[in-house]
Each structure stands twice: as structure tokens, then as C-alpha cells.
Motif scaffolding. Structure first.
Motif, PDB file in Angstrom:
ATOM      1  N   PRO A 239       0.823  -1.210   0.000  1.00 38.37           N
ATOM      2  CA  PRO A 239       0.000   0.000   0.000  1.00 38.37           C
ATOM      3  C   PRO A 239       0.858   1.262   0.000  1.00 38.37           C
ATOM      4  N   PHE A 240       0.287   2.338  -0.547  1.00 39.45           N
ATOM      5  CA  PHE A 240       1.042   3.572  -0.733  1.00 39.45           C
ATOM      6  C   PHE A 240       1.663   4.082   0.558  1.00 39.45           C
TER       7      PHE A 240
ATOM      8  N   GLU B 265     -11.289   6.604  -1.985  1.00 42.10           N
ATOM      9  CA  GLU B 265     -10.743   5.848  -3.116  1.00 42.10           C
ATOM     10  C   GLU B 265      -9.538   5.039  -2.652  1.00 42.10           C
ATOM     11  N   ASP B 266      -9.283   3.918  -3.337  1.00 41.82           N
ATOM     12  CA  ASP B 266      -8.089   3.125  -3.056  1.00 41.82           C
ATOM     13  C   ASP B 266      -6.893   3.699  -3.811  1.00 41.82           C
ATOM     14  N   ASP B 267      -5.700   3.173  -3.489  1.00 35.03           N
ATOM     15  CA  ASP B 267      -4.507   3.534  -4.260  1.00 35.03           C
ATOM     16  C   ASP B 267      -4.739   3.252  -5.735  1.00 35.03           C
ATOM     17  N   GLN B 268      -4.052   4.034  -6.575  1.00 33.51           N
ATOM     18  CA  GLN B 268      -4.083   3.797  -8.014  1.00 33.51           C
ATOM     19  C   GLN B 268      -2.676   3.460  -8.484  1.00 33.51           C
ATOM     20  N   VAL B 269      -2.578   2.469  -9.350  1.00 33.52           N
ATOM     21  CA  VAL B 269      -1.286   2.042  -9.880  1.00 33.52           C
ATOM     22  C   VAL B 269      -1.341   2.103 -11.395  1.00 33.52           C
ATOM     23  N   GLY B 270      -0.306   2.652 -12.008  1.00 31.77           N
ATOM     24  CA  GLY B 270      -0.263   2.752 -13.466  1.00 31.77           C
ATOM     25  C   GLY B 270       1.120   3.117 -13.945  1.00 31.77           C
ATOM     26  N   ILE B 271       1.242   3.308 -15.254  1.00 28.85           N
ATOM     27  CA  ILE B 271       2.513   3.678 -15.869  1.00 28.85           C
ATOM     28  C   ILE B 271       2.530   5.185 -16.090  1.00 28.85           C
ATOM     29  N   LEU B 272       3.549   5.863 -15.553  1.00 27.96           N
ATOM     30  CA  LEU B 272       3.688   7.307 -15.688  1.00 27.96           C
ATOM     31  C   LEU B 272       5.113   7.611 -16.114  1.00 27.96           C
ATOM     32  N   ASP B 273       5.252   8.285 -17.258  1.00 30.10           N
ATOM     33  CA  ASP B 273       6.586   8.572 -17.808  1.00 30.10           C
ATOM     34  C   ASP B 273       7.441   7.312 -17.902  1.00 30.10           C
TER      35      ASP B 273
ATOM     36  N   SER C 297       4.009   3.404 -11.354  1.00 29.85           N
ATOM     37  CA  SER C 297       3.876   4.388 -10.285  1.00 29.85           C
ATOM     38  C   SER C 297       2.660   4.087  -9.421  1.00 29.85           C
ATOM     39  N   ARG C 298       2.711   4.584  -8.193  1.00 23.85           N
ATOM     40  CA  ARG C 298       1.600   4.383  -7.260  1.00 23.85           C
ATOM     41  C   ARG C 298       1.141   5.748  -6.745  1.00 23.85           C
ATOM     42  N   PHE C 299      -0.176   5.992  -6.871  1.00 21.92           N
ATOM     43  CA  PHE C 299      -0.783   7.247  -6.428  1.00 21.92           C
ATOM     44  C   PHE C 299      -1.618   6.952  -5.194  1.00 21.92           C
ATOM     45  N   GLY C 300      -1.403   7.732  -4.147  1.00 18.46           N
ATOM     46  CA  GLY C 300      -2.065   7.480  -2.871  1.00 18.46           C
ATOM     47  C   GLY C 300      -3.565   7.679  -2.930  1.00 18.46           C
ATOM     48  N   ARG C 301      -4.261   7.017  -2.046  1.00 16.14           N
ATOM     49  CA  ARG C 301      -5.715   7.040  -1.972  1.00 16.14           C
ATOM     50  C   ARG C 301      -6.207   8.420  -1.533  1.00 16.14           C
ATOM     51  N   SER C 302      -7.488   8.675  -1.780  1.00 12.02           N
ATOM     52  CA  SER C 302      -8.167   9.842  -1.243  1.00 12.02           C
ATOM     53  C   SER C 302      -8.958   9.415  -0.009  1.00 12.02           C
ATOM     54  N   TYR C 303      -9.036  10.300   0.960  1.00 15.41           N
ATOM     55  CA  TYR C 303      -9.806  10.056   2.176  1.00 15.41           C
ATOM     56  C   TYR C 303     -11.070  10.908   2.116  1.00 15.41           C
ATOM     57  N   VAL C 304     -12.225  10.268   2.024  1.00 15.46           N
ATOM     58  CA  VAL C 304     -13.502  10.984   1.959  1.00 15.46           C
ATOM     59  C   VAL C 304     -14.468  10.326   2.928  1.00 15.46           C
ATOM     60  N   GLY C 305     -15.110  11.124   3.768  1.00 15.94           N
ATOM     61  CA  GLY C 305     -16.071  10.551   4.707  1.00 15.94           C
ATOM     62  C   GLY C 305     -16.304  11.474   5.884  1.00 15.94           C
ATOM     63  N   GLU C 306     -17.016  10.972   6.878  1.00 10.47           N
ATOM     64  CA  GLU C 306     -17.292  11.753   8.077  1.00 10.47           C
ATOM     65  C   GLU C 306     -15.986  11.995   8.840  1.00 10.47           C
ATOM     66  N   PRO C 307     -15.860  13.148   9.502  1.00 10.88           N
ATOM     67  CA  PRO C 307     -14.590  13.512  10.151  1.00 10.88           C
ATOM     68  C   PRO C 307     -14.053  12.461  11.112  1.00 10.88           C
TER      69      PRO C 307
ATOM     70  N   GLU D  11       0.754   5.020   7.881  1.00  8.68           N
ATOM     71  CA  GLU D  11       2.129   4.922   8.379  1.00  8.68           C
ATOM     72  C   GLU D  11       2.961   6.154   8.031  1.00  8.68           C
ATOM     73  N   ALA D  12       2.813   6.669   6.816  1.00  9.90           N
ATOM     74  CA  ALA D  12       3.628   7.808   6.399  1.00  9.90           C
ATOM     75  C   ALA D  12       3.188   9.091   7.093  1.00  9.90           C
ATOM     76  N   VAL D  13       1.885   9.263   7.293  1.00  8.04           N
ATOM     77  CA  VAL D  13       1.381  10.435   8.015  1.00  8.04           C
ATOM     78  C   VAL D  13       1.952  10.466   9.423  1.00  8.04           C
ATOM     79  N   LEU D  14       2.025   9.315  10.071  1.00  9.12           N
ATOM     80  CA  LEU D  14       2.561   9.251  11.423  1.00  9.12           C
ATOM     81  C   LEU D  14       4.059   9.524  11.451  1.00  9.12           C
ATOM     82  N   GLU D  15       4.773   9.203  10.374  1.00  2.17           N
ATOM     83  CA  GLU D  15       6.220   9.446  10.290  1.00  2.17           C
ATOM     84  C   GLU D  15       6.537  10.911  10.008  1.00  2.17           C
ATOM     85  N   ALA D  16       5.597  11.636   9.403  1.00  2.00           N
ATOM     86  CA  ALA D  16       5.866  12.980   8.891  1.00  2.00           C
ATOM     87  C   ALA D  16       5.813  14.042   9.985  1.00  2.00           C
TER      88      ALA D  16
END
Length: 341
Positions: free
Chosen positions: A216-217, A266-274, A278-288, A299-304
Motif C-alpha cells: 500500500p502507498f 478511493e483506493d490507491d491507483q497504480v499505473g505507468i507514468l513517464d 507508479s503508485r498514487f495514494g488514496r483519497s480520504y472521503v467521509g465523516e470527520p 504509516e507515512a502520516v505518522l512518520e511525517a
């Protein structure tokens, strides 16, 4: 460093139905106004994307200077400036000026840039890579020159005919003390993240990585961050490194939110870029409350140290100010953020 949060605007404008930013002037003025509103909500940073030959925010320093002059606390920055398009010495002057106007609040993200509409766009600005040098190599070499310039290293020599025969080195002016510690490299891979650590730059990682290992992203991005920090430690830099990540987060609290964005992430998106997988991170949509729980497991948000939330800027200042206040009040505390002003 206490965790910080900011907004990241692409600054889109289109003269179409539903857009609150019909012109370049709308996009610029509303970005300043959103920075003011974000400061009132206690948000730490106002960041902008930089794109050329598109109806988006471009050369950022006049805008950053205006934000700095109109606000008192909020930091302003970029995510990212495409160094292929830049004259590193002129940019060093502009960056120092913007930083001085704001009282040392500039957080400048630079990089090789992202995929763009223009074909070899930087070449139209007059920057053609020498034979055998890639565009990415050109961006990195310009970044190294820029770093030396803002650190006060001589970039020119005096003319003996005008200085009574005295010869010496000349640094770019003005200089802004501390600016060099607030330069971030936008890394799309683990390798470029470790390169940035080698030069003592902070790490700025977005929702796109131009590599994929099947995990996962957020896990791939967290691995990138850990490799960056390991390299930083190996280099023996005296200060602690800083890391930012960006996320698309839309709290659903009104029918208008639901109309625009639905209520499903949305889930992660994976595709060919240049040419690269490549892997594009998911979107978070929903109640707060739901978003708070999900981000607390990222994991990355907690590291940042800094989390930048992308905003749908074409929906206008009022909409985005409400979105940011909801994130500040109900989502960001779950990832360790506290209001500082």
C-alpha cells in the motif's frame, strides 16, 4: 518538531460553470485570502503547487511575498518548484526577499517537477540540458547551485577596475539567515529521497511515487521516509531532518460536500507514468471521525513532521476555509497535531 499541518493548492482556474476561480487573478487573490482564513483557523502552512504553461499557479515568489505581507504566523511554501525552469541565482534572490518579507516563514519545496502538458517546456524558457545530461540531472545541478547561493557562497568575483585592484568573491544579496534549513526536496522515489538527505535538504513527499513494490502507498512512502532518515543520520548532519507528506482529505459534513465528493474513499491507483510503474495514494472521503481513525493508521502520516492537505481551490475561499477548519478541529488532532496560535 511538533507536527504541523498545512493546505496545498494547485491554483486551478477555469471560466466554467461552478468555478469560483474564473481567472488567474481570482486564483491568486483567493490563495492569499485562503492563507489568511487558514491562519485564523490555526493552520500552520499555506503551500502552492507550481506549473508552467497551464491555468494554474506558476512563478510563485510574488504570491508568497504577498501572503507573507498579509499574515503574521502562517508559513508559506511550495510543493514544488520545478528547478528545470529556474535560474538558480535569480531564484536565490527572490527566495531571500520573500523570506525576509515574511520574517523567516518560507518553506520552499523544489524538485525535478512532475509530468506536464508542455513538451520539453523548460527548453522554451531557454534551459536546454547539455548533451548527455538528463532533465532530472539538470534540475539537481541547479538545486546544488541554488543551495550554495542561499548559504552565502561567492557566486561572482569583483571587477578590479571598479574596486581599486582589489579582487574578491561576491555572494547573492540579500541573504536570509536560516533559509537554507527550510529547503525541501520533492522526492518521487526512495533513491531521490536519499540523495536529498545527502545534501541536507528536508524531504517533501506527495501522493505520487514513481515506483511500486506492491505494498500500500502509505507503507511504501513510510519506507522512503525511513531510508531518508537513515541516510541523514549517516551523513552526520547536526540538525534533525524534516519530512512532509500530502494527502487528499475531504470531510463530509454537509449535503454540498456529499454532492461534490460522495462519501467513499478511493483506493490507491497504480499505473505507468513517464515509463515507470507508479503508485498514487488514496483519497480520504467521509465523516470527520472516520477520517481521523483512518489517518491515524496511515504509516507515512505518522512518520511525517508536516502534513499538507490538498484543497479543491475552484470551490472558493469560503468552502475551503470551512474544510480546513473541520480538518483542524476534528481530524488533525488524531495524528498528533495541536493548534499553536
Amino acid at each position: 518538531m511538533d507536527k504541523k499541518i498545512g493546505f496545498l493548492s494547485f491554483g486551478h482556474w477555469r471560466d466554467v460553470t461552478g468555478s469560483q476561480t474564473r481567472s488567474g487573478a481570482d486564483a491568486l487573490i483567493q490563495t492569499i485570502e485562503l492563507a489568511e482564513a487558514a491562519e485564523e483557523a490555526g493552520i500552520d502552512g499555506a503551500f502552492v503547487r507550481v506549473h508552467h504553461f497551464e491555468r494554474q499557479l506558476a512563478s510563485p515568489f510574488p504570491l508568497l511575498s504577498a501572503i507573507g505581507a498579509r499574515t503574521k504566523h502562517i508559513e508559506m511554501g511550495t510543493g514544488v518548484i520545478d528547478m528545470r525552469y529556474e535560474n538558480p541565482l535569480y531564484m536565490a534572490e527572490e527566495a531571500a526577499i520573500a523570506d525576509l518579507i515574511s520574517g523567516g516563514r518560507l518553506q520552499l519545496g523544489v524538485s525535478r517537477g512532475s509530468p506536464e502538458t508542455a513538451l520539453r517546456g523548460a527548453e522554451n524558457f531557454g534551459y536546454v540540458p547539455p548533451e548527455g545530461v538528463s532533465a532530472a540531472d539538470l534540475a539537481r545541478s541547479k538545486t546544488e547551485i541554488f543551495l550554495k547561493a542561499i548559504q552565502g557562497e561567492p557566486m561572482a568575483v569583483t571587477d578590479p577596475e571598479r574596486t581599486g585592484g582589489i579582487s574578491g568573491g561576491l555572494a547573492i544579496q540579500p541573504q536570509s539567515p536560516g533559509l537554507a534549513e527550510r529547503i525541501w526536496w520533492g522526492a518521487g522515489t526512495r533513491a531521490t529521497a536519499t540523495w536529498a538527505a545527502g545534501l541536507g535538504m528536508n524531504l517533501q513527499s506527495s501522493t505520487l511515487l514513481t515506483e511500486d513494490t506492491g505494498v500500500p502507498f502509505d507503507q511504501l512512502q513510510a519506507e522512503q521516509i525511513r531510508m531518508y532518515k537513515d541516510t541523514w543520520k549517516e551523513q552526520g548532519w547536526e540538525r534533525e531532518p524534516l519530512v512532509s507528506v500530502s494527502r487528499s482529505v475531504i470531510p463530509i459534513t454537509t449535503d454540498i460536500d456529499r454532492m461534490y465528493f460522495g462519501d467513499r474513499s478511493e483506493d490507491d491507483q497504480v499505473g505507468i507514468l513517464d515509463g515507470a510503474r507508479s503508485r498514487f495514494g488514496r483519497s480520504y472521503v467521509g465523516e470527520p471521525d472516520k477520517l481521523a481513525q483512518e489517518l491515524a493508521r496511515d504509516e507515512a502520516v505518522l512518520e511525517a513532521d508536516y502534513v499538507l492537505f490538498t484543497v479543491p481551490n475552484q470551490l472558493g475561499v469560503e468552502y475551503n476555509a470551512r474544510l480546513l477548519k473541520t480538518i483542524a478541529d476534528h481530524v488533525a488532532p488524531a495524528i498528533g497535531w495541536k493548534k499553536k496560535f
